[in-house]
Design a protein around this motif. Structure first.
Motif, PDB file in Angstrom:
ATOM      1  N   TRP A  60       0.815  -1.218   0.000  1.00  0.00           N
ATOM      2  CA  TRP A  60       0.000   0.000   0.000  1.00  0.00           C
ATOM      3  C   TRP A  60       0.847   1.265   0.000  1.00  0.00           C
ATOM      4  CZ3 TRP A  60      -3.276  -2.632   4.225  1.00  0.00           C
ATOM      5  CH2 TRP A  60      -4.217  -3.464   3.625  1.00  0.00           C
ATOM      6  N   SER A  61       2.105   1.173   0.382  1.00  0.00           N
ATOM      7  CA  SER A  61       2.952   2.368   0.434  1.00  0.00           C
ATOM      8  C   SER A  61       3.870   2.503  -0.784  1.00  0.00           C
ATOM      9  CB  SER A  61       3.791   2.360   1.710  1.00  0.00           C
ATOM     10  OG  SER A  61       4.665   1.253   1.714  1.00  0.00           O
ATOM     11  N   ASN A  62       3.786   1.587  -1.720  1.00  0.00           N
ATOM     12  CA  ASN A  62       4.613   1.631  -2.932  1.00  0.00           C
ATOM     13  C   ASN A  62       3.710   1.547  -4.162  1.00  0.00           C
ATOM     14  OD1 ASN A  62       7.610   1.420  -2.144  1.00  0.00           O
ATOM     15  ND2 ASN A  62       6.585  -0.054  -0.810  1.00  0.00           N
ATOM     16  N   PRO A  63       4.150   2.178  -5.242  1.00  0.00           N
ATOM     17  CA  PRO A  63       3.324   2.123  -6.457  1.00  0.00           C
ATOM     18  C   PRO A  63       3.285   0.710  -7.037  1.00  0.00           C
ATOM     19  CG  PRO A  63       5.413   3.214  -6.898  1.00  0.00           C
ATOM     20  CD  PRO A  63       5.356   2.971  -5.419  1.00  0.00           C
ATOM     21  N   ARG A  64       2.176   0.417  -7.702  1.00  0.00           N
ATOM     22  CA  ARG A  64       2.026  -0.894  -8.338  1.00  0.00           C
ATOM     23  C   ARG A  64       2.882  -0.964  -9.586  1.00  0.00           C
ATOM     24  NH1 ARG A  64      -4.219  -1.981  -9.262  1.00  0.00           N
ATOM     25  NH2 ARG A  64      -3.876  -0.088 -10.429  1.00  0.00           N
ATOM     26  N   PRO A  65       3.468  -2.136  -9.860  1.00  0.00           N
ATOM     27  CA  PRO A  65       4.199  -2.271 -11.128  1.00  0.00           C
ATOM     28  C   PRO A  65       3.211  -2.321 -12.292  1.00  0.00           C
ATOM     29  CG  PRO A  65       4.201  -4.339  -9.923  1.00  0.00           C
ATOM     30  CD  PRO A  65       3.552  -3.324  -9.032  1.00  0.00           C
ATOM     31  N   ASP A  66       3.680  -1.870 -13.446  1.00  0.00           N
ATOM     32  CA  ASP A  66       2.850  -1.964 -14.650  1.00  0.00           C
ATOM     33  C   ASP A  66       2.634  -3.430 -14.975  1.00  0.00           C
ATOM     34  OD1 ASP A  66       2.656   0.763 -15.045  1.00  0.00           O
ATOM     35  OD2 ASP A  66       4.433   0.848 -16.321  1.00  0.00           O
ATOM     36  N   LEU A  67       1.423  -3.740 -15.382  1.00  0.00           N
ATOM     37  CA  LEU A  67       1.115  -5.104 -15.787  1.00  0.00           C
ATOM     38  C   LEU A  67       1.318  -5.233 -17.285  1.00  0.00           C
ATOM     39  CD1 LEU A  67      -2.128  -5.811 -13.751  1.00  0.00           C
ATOM     40  CD2 LEU A  67       0.181  -6.644 -13.287  1.00  0.00           C
ATOM     41  N   SER A  68       1.919  -6.317 -17.686  1.00  0.00           N
ATOM     42  CA  SER A  68       2.057  -6.591 -19.110  1.00  0.00           C
ATOM     43  C   SER A  68       1.193  -7.798 -19.430  1.00  0.00           C
ATOM     44  CB  SER A  68       3.519  -6.850 -19.470  1.00  0.00           C
ATOM     45  OG  SER A  68       3.984  -7.991 -18.795  1.00  0.00           O
ATOM     46  N   GLY A  69       0.984  -8.025 -20.671  1.00  0.00           N
ATOM     47  CA  GLY A  69       0.187  -9.168 -21.085  1.00  0.00           C
ATOM     48  C   GLY A  69      -0.996  -8.748 -21.918  1.00  0.00           C
ATOM     49  N   ARG A  70      -1.799  -9.731 -22.266  1.00  0.00           N
ATOM     50  CA  ARG A  70      -2.988  -9.479 -23.084  1.00  0.00           C
ATOM     51  C   ARG A  70      -4.044  -8.752 -22.258  1.00  0.00           C
ATOM     52  NH1 ARG A  70      -1.095 -14.615 -24.063  1.00  0.00           N
ATOM     53  NH2 ARG A  70      -0.268 -14.919 -26.149  1.00  0.00           N
ATOM     54  N   SER A  71      -5.047  -8.231 -22.940  1.00  0.00           N
ATOM     55  CA  SER A  71      -6.064  -7.426 -22.246  1.00  0.00           C
ATOM     56  C   SER A  71      -6.820  -8.232 -21.192  1.00  0.00           C
ATOM     57  CB  SER A  71      -7.042  -6.834 -23.265  1.00  0.00           C
ATOM     58  OG  SER A  71      -7.703  -7.867 -23.969  1.00  0.00           O
ATOM     59  N   TRP A  72      -7.039  -9.522 -21.405  1.00  0.00           N
ATOM     60  CA  TRP A  72      -7.754 -10.335 -20.432  1.00  0.00           C
ATOM     61  C   TRP A  72      -6.847 -10.778 -19.293  1.00  0.00           C
ATOM     62  CZ3 TRP A  72      -6.036 -15.285 -19.589  1.00  0.00           C
ATOM     63  CH2 TRP A  72      -5.225 -15.854 -20.572  1.00  0.00           C
ATOM     64  N   GLU A  73      -5.520 -10.756 -19.489  1.00  0.00           N
ATOM     65  CA  GLU A  73      -4.594 -11.204 -18.452  1.00  0.00           C
ATOM     66  C   GLU A  73      -4.430 -10.166 -17.339  1.00  0.00           C
ATOM     67  OE1 GLU A  73      -1.554 -14.192 -20.774  1.00  0.00           O
ATOM     68  OE2 GLU A  73      -1.216 -12.036 -20.964  1.00  0.00           O
ATOM     69  N   LYS A  74      -4.545  -8.899 -17.676  1.00  0.00           N
ATOM     70  CA  LYS A  74      -4.329  -7.843 -16.678  1.00  0.00           C
ATOM     71  C   LYS A  74      -5.381  -7.860 -15.573  1.00  0.00           C
ATOM     72  CE  LYS A  74      -1.803  -4.935 -19.896  1.00  0.00           C
ATOM     73  NZ  LYS A  74      -1.718  -3.660 -20.585  1.00  0.00           N
ATOM     74  N   PRO A  75      -6.680  -7.857 -15.891  1.00  0.00           N
ATOM     75  CA  PRO A  75      -7.653  -7.934 -14.792  1.00  0.00           C
ATOM     76  C   PRO A  75      -7.584  -9.269 -14.043  1.00  0.00           C
ATOM     77  CG  PRO A  75      -8.792  -7.820 -16.918  1.00  0.00           C
ATOM     78  CD  PRO A  75      -7.335  -7.650 -17.180  1.00  0.00           C
TER      79      PRO A  75
END
Length: 173
Positions: A60-75
């Motif tokens: 909660w105190s650090n930013p989330r890393p960017d998610l890579s992958g297909r559009s359905w993989e991120k959620p």
């Protein structure tokens, strides 16, 4: 069939695990391991709770890393990660309820006690059923998570695994 040192060690550990389990089961209630292993299990459960709290505070105190992958993989990745946290919290709480269902405090490695906050009829059985189910669900999810990380690393070649292990920098938002 080629016999390697790794195969010998693996088979030795399997045999040793079964031997210890059989010895504990056959020796009954007064076997030292039968009495010690649940205490270790409870202590490691408390340690898991502390590590989970530290991980959530860090998260909660650090930013989330960017998610890579297909559009359905991120959620799906977000859902799975949240579900891991919820299930880890639930397994810790259910373990606490199992251990304190009789109204006695939970001893942690003989260092300190965590007081029982509740007790009740069938609480140990109900919490035990939840604990058991969540254990298998977490094991299944972990296997899928590892398979997904390996797929990303070796099939998609997007270096997710090396980033997860801290070997490659990830973009943060």
């Amino acid at each position: 069939m080629k016999i390697t040192g790794t195969a010998i060690l693996r088979d030795y550990h399997r045999a040793n695990d079964f031997q210890v389990a059989a010895e504990v089961t056959d020796s009954g209630y007064y076997h030292p391991l039968y009495l010690a292993l649940p205490e270790w299990h409870r202590g490691l459960g408390v340690l898991t709770a502390l590590l989970l709290a530290a991980r959530l505070l860090w998260r909660w105190s650090n930013p989330r890393p960017d998610l890579s992958g297909r559009s359905w993989e991120k959620p799906l990745a977000r859902l799975v990660h949240r579900l891991f946290y919820v299930l880890l919290l639930a397994i810790v709480v259910s373990g606490y309820l199992i251990s304190t269902a009789d109204g006695h405090a939970l001893q942690v490695f003989g260092w300190f006690d965590i007081p029982a906050l509740t007790s009740g009829a069938n609480l140990e059985d109900r919490a035990g059923a939840v604990h058991y189910f969540i254990t298998w669900l977490l094991a299944f999810m972990l296997a899928l998570h590892v398979a997904g990380a390996l797929k990303h690393q070796f099939i998609d070649k997007d270096a997710i695994l090396t980033r997860m292990l801290g070997f490659a920098p990830g973009q943060r938002n």
